[in-house]
Write a protein that holds these residues in place. Structure first.
Motif, PDB file in Angstrom:
ATOM      1  N   GLY A 174       0.769  -1.056  -0.401  1.00 13.58           N
ATOM      2  CA  GLY A 174       0.306   0.209  -0.075  1.00 13.58           C
ATOM      3  C   GLY A 174       0.662   1.347   0.303  1.00 13.58           C
ATOM      4  O   GLY A 174       0.195   2.542  -0.807  1.00 13.58           O
ATOM      5  N   SER A 175       2.420   1.601   0.502  1.00 13.11           N
ATOM      6  CA  SER A 175       2.893   2.232   0.699  1.00 13.11           C
ATOM      7  C   SER A 175       3.597   2.841  -0.369  1.00 13.11           C
ATOM      8  O   SER A 175       3.388   3.170  -1.074  1.00 13.11           O
ATOM      9  CB  SER A 175       3.803   2.316   2.024  1.00 13.11           C
ATOM     10  N   ARG A 176       4.461   1.851  -1.204  1.00  9.75           N
ATOM     11  CA  ARG A 176       4.551   1.385  -3.001  1.00  9.75           C
ATOM     12  C   ARG A 176       3.021   1.933  -3.475  1.00  9.75           C
ATOM     13  O   ARG A 176       3.189   3.357  -4.327  1.00  9.75           O
ATOM     14  CB  ARG A 176       5.051   0.425  -2.543  1.00  9.75           C
ATOM     15  N   PHE A 177       2.302   1.678  -3.598  1.00 13.00           N
ATOM     16  CA  PHE A 177       0.936   2.412  -3.980  1.00 13.00           C
ATOM     17  C   PHE A 177       0.930   3.602  -4.317  1.00 13.00           C
ATOM     18  O   PHE A 177       0.322   4.145  -4.914  1.00 13.00           O
ATOM     19  CB  PHE A 177      -0.415   1.534  -4.249  1.00 13.00           C
ATOM     20  N   LEU A 178       0.648   3.702  -3.356  1.00 11.00           N
ATOM     21  CA  LEU A 178      -0.139   5.541  -2.687  1.00 11.00           C
ATOM     22  C   LEU A 178       1.373   6.301  -2.914  1.00 11.00           C
ATOM     23  O   LEU A 178       0.470   7.464  -3.647  1.00 11.00           O
ATOM     24  CB  LEU A 178       0.040   5.518  -1.329  1.00 11.00           C
ATOM     25  N   SER A 179       2.469   6.209  -2.620  1.00 11.30           N
ATOM     26  CA  SER A 179       3.437   7.227  -3.382  1.00 11.30           C
ATOM     27  C   SER A 179       3.174   6.707  -5.320  1.00 11.30           C
ATOM     28  O   SER A 179       4.394   7.778  -5.425  1.00 11.30           O
ATOM     29  CB  SER A 179       4.830   6.291  -3.312  1.00 11.30           C
ATOM     30  N   SER A 180       3.137   5.783  -5.656  1.00 15.69           N
ATOM     31  CA  SER A 180       2.956   5.581  -6.991  1.00 15.69           C
ATOM     32  C   SER A 180       2.279   6.121  -8.026  1.00 15.69           C
ATOM     33  O   SER A 180       1.923   6.668  -9.336  1.00 15.69           O
ATOM     34  CB  SER A 180       4.142   5.022  -7.858  1.00 15.69           C
ATOM     35  N   VAL A 181       0.826   6.330  -6.935  1.00 15.89           N
ATOM     36  CA  VAL A 181       0.364   6.532  -8.330  1.00 15.89           C
ATOM     37  C   VAL A 181      -0.653   8.161  -8.069  1.00 15.89           C
ATOM     38  O   VAL A 181      -0.553   9.045  -6.744  1.00 15.89           O
ATOM     39  CB  VAL A 181      -1.115   5.828  -7.849  1.00 15.89           C
ATOM     40  N   PRO A 182      -0.746   8.534  -9.785  1.00 13.21           N
ATOM     41  CA  PRO A 182      -0.875  10.262  -9.055  1.00 13.21           C
ATOM     42  C   PRO A 182      -2.557  10.174  -9.409  1.00 13.21           C
ATOM     43  O   PRO A 182      -3.013  11.690  -9.493  1.00 13.21           O
ATOM     44  CB  PRO A 182      -0.395  10.351 -10.519  1.00 13.21           C
ATOM     45  N   ASP A 183      -2.909   9.573  -9.999  1.00 14.84           N
ATOM     46  CA  ASP A 183      -4.952   9.229 -10.132  1.00 14.84           C
ATOM     47  C   ASP A 183      -5.338   8.726  -9.005  1.00 14.84           C
ATOM     48  O   ASP A 183      -6.895   8.480  -9.895  1.00 14.84           O
ATOM     49  CB  ASP A 183      -5.073   9.214 -11.490  1.00 14.84           C
ATOM     50  N   LEU A 184      -5.522   8.453  -8.070  1.00 17.32           N
ATOM     51  CA  LEU A 184      -5.951   8.154  -6.830  1.00 17.32           C
ATOM     52  C   LEU A 184      -7.222   8.434  -6.413  1.00 17.32           C
ATOM     53  O   LEU A 184      -7.875   8.155  -6.096  1.00 17.32           O
ATOM     54  CB  LEU A 184      -5.048   8.450  -5.771  1.00 17.32           C
ATOM     55  N   HIS A 185      -7.275  10.211  -7.006  1.00 19.20           N
ATOM     56  CA  HIS A 185      -8.393  11.060  -6.956  1.00 19.20           C
ATOM     57  C   HIS A 185      -9.499  10.588  -7.633  1.00 19.20           C
ATOM     58  O   HIS A 185     -11.030  10.922  -7.783  1.00 19.20           O
ATOM     59  CB  HIS A 185      -8.245  12.099  -7.373  1.00 19.20           C
ATOM     60  N   ARG A 186      -9.724   9.538  -8.340  1.00 20.52           N
ATOM     61  CA  ARG A 186     -10.231   8.683  -9.696  1.00 20.52           C
ATOM     62  C   ARG A 186     -11.201   7.817  -8.987  1.00 20.52           C
ATOM     63  O   ARG A 186     -12.426   7.685  -8.872  1.00 20.52           O
ATOM     64  CB  ARG A 186      -9.990   7.849 -10.211  1.00 20.52           C
ATOM     65  N   THR A 187     -10.731   6.866  -7.890  1.00 22.70           N
ATOM     66  CA  THR A 187     -10.999   6.335  -7.323  1.00 22.70           C
ATOM     67  C   THR A 187     -11.854   7.116  -5.788  1.00 22.70           C
ATOM     68  O   THR A 187     -12.175   5.802  -4.715  1.00 22.70           O
ATOM     69  CB  THR A 187     -10.898   4.740  -7.274  1.00 22.70           C
ATOM     70  N   VAL A 188     -10.672   7.763  -5.319  1.00 18.44           N
ATOM     71  CA  VAL A 188     -11.026   7.960  -3.660  1.00 18.44           C
ATOM     72  C   VAL A 188     -10.660   9.000  -2.964  1.00 18.44           C
ATOM     73  O   VAL A 188     -10.617  10.126  -4.102  1.00 18.44           O
ATOM     74  CB  VAL A 188      -9.576   7.501  -2.836  1.00 18.44           C
ATOM     75  N   ILE A 189     -12.180   9.834  -2.696  1.00 17.37           N
ATOM     76  CA  ILE A 189     -12.297  10.759  -2.457  1.00 17.37           C
ATOM     77  C   ILE A 189     -11.406  11.231  -1.138  1.00 17.37           C
ATOM     78  O   ILE A 189     -11.243  10.707  -0.269  1.00 17.37           O
ATOM     79  CB  ILE A 189     -13.582  11.554  -1.353  1.00 17.37           C
ATOM     80  N   ILE A 190     -10.171  12.130  -1.682  1.00 19.26           N
ATOM     81  CA  ILE A 190      -8.893  12.521  -1.457  1.00 19.26           C
ATOM     82  C   ILE A 190      -9.603  13.412  -0.023  1.00 19.26           C
ATOM     83  O   ILE A 190      -8.533  13.239   1.293  1.00 19.26           O
ATOM     84  CB  ILE A 190      -7.667  13.255  -1.834  1.00 19.26           C
ATOM     85  N   GLY A 191     -10.152  14.303   0.133  1.00 16.48           N
ATOM     86  CA  GLY A 191     -10.188  15.151   1.052  1.00 16.48           C
ATOM     87  C   GLY A 191     -11.106  14.691   2.129  1.00 16.48           C
ATOM     88  O   GLY A 191     -11.261  15.264   3.265  1.00 16.48           O
ATOM     89  N   ARG A 192     -11.164  12.864   1.893  1.00 17.03           N
ATOM     90  CA  ARG A 192     -12.199  12.614   3.750  1.00 17.03           C
ATOM     91  C   ARG A 192     -10.718  11.345   4.212  1.00 17.03           C
ATOM     92  O   ARG A 192     -10.939  11.542   5.176  1.00 17.03           O
ATOM     93  CB  ARG A 192     -13.428  11.727   2.886  1.00 17.03           C
ATOM     94  N   VAL A 193      -9.881  11.764   3.929  1.00 20.74           N
ATOM     95  CA  VAL A 193      -8.839  11.033   4.510  1.00 20.74           C
ATOM     96  C   VAL A 193      -8.292  11.620   5.555  1.00 20.74           C
ATOM     97  O   VAL A 193      -8.063  13.154   5.565  1.00 20.74           O
ATOM     98  CB  VAL A 193      -7.625  10.889   3.391  1.00 20.74           C
ATOM     99  N   ARG A 194      -8.559  11.142   6.465  1.00 16.36           N
ATOM    100  CA  ARG A 194      -8.251  12.083   8.352  1.00 16.36           C
ATOM    101  C   ARG A 194      -6.775  11.356   8.785  1.00 16.36           C
ATOM    102  O   ARG A 194      -6.470  10.860   8.039  1.00 16.36           O
ATOM    103  CB  ARG A 194      -8.926  11.036   8.982  1.00 16.36           C
ATOM    104  N   ALA A 195      -6.179  12.752   8.885  1.00 13.56           N
ATOM    105  CA  ALA A 195      -5.155  12.535   9.423  1.00 13.56           C
ATOM    106  C   ALA A 195      -4.516  11.718  10.838  1.00 13.56           C
ATOM    107  O   ALA A 195      -5.377  11.879  10.884  1.00 13.56           O
ATOM    108  CB  ALA A 195      -4.549  14.205   9.680  1.00 13.56           C
ATOM    109  N   THR A 196      -3.182  11.403   9.941  1.00 14.17           N
ATOM    110  CA  THR A 196      -3.318   9.957  11.944  1.00 14.17           C
ATOM    111  C   THR A 196      -2.658  10.506  12.915  1.00 14.17           C
ATOM    112  O   THR A 196      -1.562  11.499  12.381  1.00 14.17           O
ATOM    113  CB  THR A 196      -2.565   8.855  11.280  1.00 14.17           C
ATOM    114  N   HIS A 197      -2.065  10.613  13.843  1.00 14.14           N
ATOM    115  CA  HIS A 197      -2.087  11.234  14.521  1.00 14.14           C
ATOM    116  C   HIS A 197      -0.966   9.929  15.487  1.00 14.14           C
ATOM    117  O   HIS A 197      -1.920   9.109  16.694  1.00 14.14           O
ATOM    118  CB  HIS A 197      -2.885  11.754  16.029  1.00 14.14           C
ATOM    119  N   PRO A 198      -0.113   9.562  15.179  1.00 14.56           N
ATOM    120  CA  PRO A 198       0.827   8.885  15.449  1.00 14.56           C
ATOM    121  C   PRO A 198       0.904   9.101  17.509  1.00 14.56           C
ATOM    122  O   PRO A 198       1.465   9.612  18.187  1.00 14.56           O
ATOM    123  CB  PRO A 198       2.204   8.706  14.799  1.00 14.56           C
TER     124      PRO A 198
END
Length: 163
Positions: A21-45
């Motif tokens: 998943g980390s490799r996929f997220l760093s290499s896909v420029p058109d993730l916004h076609r299938t995922v609503i990026i604005g809803r991704v909640r920032a993690t608080h480690p």
């Protein structure tokens, strides 16, 4: 030892999915076609005092990847440990998924239900280690497939809800 082996294999699978998943997220420029990026909640480690919190943070970091996988309409589900199907249309008026408890059809659940388990189409494509609130958060990231604009993605845009 059988239980120990089961949890060992589950942990290895989670870590494998996290690296993929980390490799996929760093290499896909058109993730916004299938995922609503604005809803991704920032993690608080949180301070990782045990392995459970660390794994939870890692799983949360790949929720957009899992949402993207669940939104593909071709091919078998990415989890090959379980067989799902045959699939059918939900009953008229909507039908509740037995895993995520959301009503189908919707942008979050998809348009089909598994007859064997009662799971929605999206839940059959998300690994079983994602559950409860994290599962619903992952489903909330899904976008409507192209050409299905009649499915409501967000209530506030449809009915003027103040949320």
């Amino acid at each position: 030892t059988a239980i120990k082996n089961r949890f060992h294999h589950l942990r290895r699978r989670i870590l494998k999915d996290v690296s993929k998943g980390s490799r996929f997220l760093s290499s896909v420029p058109d993730l916004h076609r299938t995922v609503i990026i604005g809803r991704v909640r920032a993690t608080h480690p949180h301070e990782c005092t045990d392995g459970e919190t660390e794994l939870t943070n890692k799983i949360h970091s790949i929720l957009p990847y899992l949402a993207s996988l669940s939104n593909t309409e071709s091919g078998p589900p990415p989890t090959h440990f379980y067989t799902f199907g045959p699939f059918r249309e939900p009953s008229s008026g909507g039908e509740q998924c037995k895993r995520c408890l959301l009503f189908a059809p919707s942008a979050q659940t998809g348009t089909h239900m598994c007859t064997a388990t009662g799971y929605c189409e999206a839940c059959t494509r998300i690994p079983t280690y994602v559950s409860c609130d994290m599962l619903r958060e992952c489903l909330n990231l899904r976008k409507c497939p192209d050409g299905r604009s009649e499915i409501i993605e967000e209530w506030s845009s449809q009915v003027g809800c103040p949320f």
